[in-house]
Design a protein around this motif. Structure first.
Motif, mmCIF file in Angstrom:
data_model
loop_
_atom_site.group_PDB
_atom_site.id
_atom_site.type_symbol
_atom_site.label_atom_id
_atom_site.label_comp_id
_atom_site.label_asym_id
_atom_site.label_seq_id
_atom_site.Cartn_x
_atom_site.Cartn_y
_atom_site.Cartn_z
ATOM 1 N N GLY A 45 -1.359 31.895 -23.726
ATOM 2 C CA GLY A 45 -0.895 30.915 -22.739
ATOM 3 C C GLY A 45 0.335 30.219 -23.292
ATOM 4 O O GLY A 45 0.464 29.004 -23.254
ATOM 5 N N ALA A 46 1.251 31.032 -23.794
ATOM 6 C CA ALA A 46 2.417 30.516 -24.529
ATOM 7 C C ALA A 46 3.404 29.783 -23.635
ATOM 8 O O ALA A 46 4.189 28.963 -24.119
ATOM 9 N N GLY A 47 3.398 30.100 -22.351
ATOM 10 C CA GLY A 47 4.347 29.458 -21.438
ATOM 11 C C GLY A 47 5.777 29.738 -21.856
ATOM 12 O O GLY A 47 6.151 30.877 -22.177
ATOM 13 N N THR A 48 6.574 28.691 -21.917
ATOM 14 C CA THR A 48 7.991 28.828 -22.271
ATOM 15 C C THR A 48 8.219 28.828 -23.780
ATOM 16 O O THR A 48 9.364 28.791 -24.226
ATOM 17 N N ALA A 103 3.671 36.101 -27.922
ATOM 18 C CA ALA A 103 3.422 35.213 -26.777
ATOM 19 C C ALA A 103 2.687 35.993 -25.699
ATOM 20 O O ALA A 103 3.104 37.090 -25.333
ATOM 21 N N LEU A 104 1.594 35.427 -25.217
ATOM 22 C CA LEU A 104 0.871 36.023 -24.083
ATOM 23 C C LEU A 104 0.817 34.988 -22.976
ATOM 24 O O LEU A 104 0.508 33.813 -23.240
ATOM 25 N N ASP A 105 1.116 35.395 -21.768
ATOM 26 C CA ASP A 105 1.019 34.463 -20.629
ATOM 27 C C ASP A 105 0.865 35.255 -19.338
ATOM 28 O O ASP A 105 1.311 36.396 -19.233
ATOM 29 N N ILE A 106 0.265 34.603 -18.356
ATOM 30 C CA ILE A 106 0.074 35.247 -17.047
ATOM 31 C C ILE A 106 1.363 35.226 -16.224
ATOM 32 O O ILE A 106 1.532 36.033 -15.319
ATOM 33 N N GLN A 109 2.670 40.034 -20.822
ATOM 34 C CA GLN A 109 2.192 39.427 -19.579
ATOM 35 C C GLN A 109 0.757 39.900 -19.362
ATOM 36 O O GLN A 109 0.508 41.107 -19.230
ATOM 37 N N ALA A 110 -0.199 38.977 -19.410
ATOM 38 C CA ALA A 110 -1.615 39.320 -19.270
ATOM 39 C C ALA A 110 -2.403 38.062 -18.950
ATOM 40 O O ALA A 110 -1.927 36.940 -19.175
ATOM 41 N N ALA A 111 -3.610 38.259 -18.411
ATOM 42 C CA ALA A 111 -4.456 37.132 -18.022
ATOM 43 C C ALA A 111 -5.587 36.941 -19.011
ATOM 44 O O ALA A 111 -6.373 37.880 -19.253
ATOM 45 N N LEU A 112 -5.693 35.749 -19.578
ATOM 46 C CA LEU A 112 -6.880 35.391 -20.346
ATOM 47 C C LEU A 112 -8.062 35.389 -19.374
ATOM 48 O O LEU A 112 -7.922 34.981 -18.217
ATOM 49 N N GLY A 113 -9.217 35.843 -19.873
ATOM 50 C CA GLY A 113 -10.373 35.971 -18.988
ATOM 51 C C GLY A 113 -10.549 37.415 -18.528
ATOM 52 O O GLY A 113 -11.557 37.770 -17.937
ATOM 53 N N CYS A 142 -3.831 28.238 -28.727
ATOM 54 C CA CYS A 142 -3.878 28.223 -27.261
ATOM 55 C C CYS A 142 -3.727 26.759 -26.839
ATOM 56 O O CYS A 142 -4.624 25.947 -27.047
ATOM 57 N N VAL A 143 -2.574 26.436 -26.287
ATOM 58 C CA VAL A 143 -2.215 25.025 -26.054
ATOM 59 C C VAL A 143 -1.928 24.792 -24.573
ATOM 60 O O VAL A 143 -1.081 25.477 -23.984
ATOM 61 N N GLY A 144 -2.651 23.858 -23.975
ATOM 62 C CA GLY A 144 -2.361 23.453 -22.594
ATOM 63 C C GLY A 144 -2.838 24.441 -21.551
ATOM 64 O O GLY A 144 -2.522 24.291 -20.363
ATOM 65 N N THR A 145 -3.639 25.417 -21.945
ATOM 66 C CA THR A 145 -3.981 26.532 -21.049
ATOM 67 C C THR A 145 -5.456 26.543 -20.658
ATOM 68 O O THR A 145 -5.846 27.241 -19.725
ATOM 69 N N LEU A 146 -6.274 25.763 -21.356
ATOM 70 C CA LEU A 146 -7.696 25.663 -21.008
ATOM 71 C C LEU A 146 -7.868 24.359 -20.235
ATOM 72 O O LEU A 146 -8.295 23.329 -20.766
ATOM 73 N N GLY A 175 -8.081 25.312 -13.123
ATOM 74 C CA GLY A 175 -7.207 26.235 -12.397
ATOM 75 C C GLY A 175 -6.456 27.211 -13.284
ATOM 76 O O GLY A 175 -5.568 27.915 -12.791
ATOM 77 N N HIS A 176 -6.753 27.253 -14.575
ATOM 78 C CA HIS A 176 -6.067 28.155 -15.500
ATOM 79 C C HIS A 176 -7.082 29.140 -16.103
ATOM 80 O O HIS A 176 -7.874 29.710 -15.382
ATOM 81 N N ALA A 177 -7.056 29.309 -17.428
ATOM 82 C CA ALA A 177 -7.909 30.317 -18.059
ATOM 83 C C ALA A 177 -9.363 29.822 -18.152
ATOM 84 O O ALA A 177 -9.611 28.656 -18.460
ATOM 85 N N PRO A 178 -10.336 30.719 -17.920
ATOM 86 C CA PRO A 178 -11.761 30.338 -17.906
ATOM 87 C C PRO A 178 -12.394 30.357 -19.311
ATOM 88 O O PRO A 178 -11.809 30.918 -20.244
#
Ligand SMILES: C[S@@+](CC[C@H](N)C(=O)[O-])C[C@H]1O[C@@H](n2cnc3c(N)ncnc32)[C@H](O)[C@@H]1O
Length: 212
Positions: free
Chosen positions: A67-70, A87-90, A109-113, A128-132, A135-138
């Motif tokens: 959930g690396a974002g920018t 970096a992994l992010d949806i 580019q991938a989805a956690l969960g 993993c910062v700001g991603t749990l 409406g985001h990763a389960p």
């Protein structure tokens, strides 16, 4: 779809109903995200960096920024001398901004969960910062993060206090500890992560686990 006013953006992404919605919202936010987070006084990357410095050796092992974002966290880790960060992010839009920073050795580019396309035990540690958050990763994201982290490595993450208590994270984290999949090393009290963002109950906690 248009980007809402700056004060409404955190709540807008947190209210996403599915992966498609969260992806399209971050794709739209990507170019303005760094300036917004800076103006909100975003505190998590600095606090997480302290935790990483305590527990994660700079031994060249691959690190995953989930959930690396920018790439705000990757930039900090890079300054601290950590290398080989993936970096992994949806959201491809967020990853495109991250790529321009030149601090990641790979971007995915991938989805956690969902199943992640990395070999078992591939990463030395994961942040993993700001991603749990809502409406985001389960909570089930931890299953794959554990699989791809080597035994003895660390998983350092922030989780919003509301979803920790009400979104299944507490139960999942305790279940994984009970099964011996990981062991709790340290956790923080709730703290306000984005003091200037106008979000309700916007506290987060940080957990550090060592993989069993
Ligand atoms: C608040 S941002 C945090 C980004 C970065 N870690 C930071 O601290 O600035 C949350 C990120 O999680 C990503 N995200 C949301 N759901 C996800 C999922 N299921 N899998 C992977 N990334 C996801 C979003 O695209 C977004 O980039």
């Amino acid at each position: 779809m248009t980007l809402p006013a700056k004060d409404a953006r955190v709540n807008w992404v947190i209210s996403s109903k599915n992966n498609e919605e969260v992806t399209s919202r971050y794709d739209l936010w990507a170019e303005a995200y760094d300036a917004d987070l800076q103006s909100y006084g975003y505190r998590s990357p600095g606090i997480v960096a302290g935790m990483v410095g305590r527990y994660v050796a700079k031994d060249g092992s691959p690190l995953l920024d989930a959930g690396a974002g920018t790439g705000i966290m990757g930039e900090v880790l890079s300054v601290l001398g950590y290398q080989d960060i993936t970096a992994l992010d949806i959201s491809q839009g967020m990853l495109d901004v991250a790529e321009r920073k030149g601090v990641y050795s790979g971007l995915k580019q991938a989805a956690l969960g969902e199943p992640l396309d990395f070999p078992s035990g591939h990463f030395g540690s994961v942040v993993c910062v700001g991603t749990l958050v809502g409406g985001h990763a389960p909570p089930s994201s931890f299953d794959e993060l554990l699989r791809i982290t080597r035994s003895g490595g660390h998983i350092v993450f922030t989780v919003r206090t509301d979803v920790y208590h009400g979104g299944g994270f507490k139960e999942k984290q305790e279940e994984l500890e009970g099964s011996g999949a990981w062991r709790l090393v340290e956790s923080t009290e709730p703290y306000v992560s984005v003091p200037g963002s106008n979000q309700p109950e916007g506290t987060n906690m940080i957990f550090v686990y060592q993989v069993g």
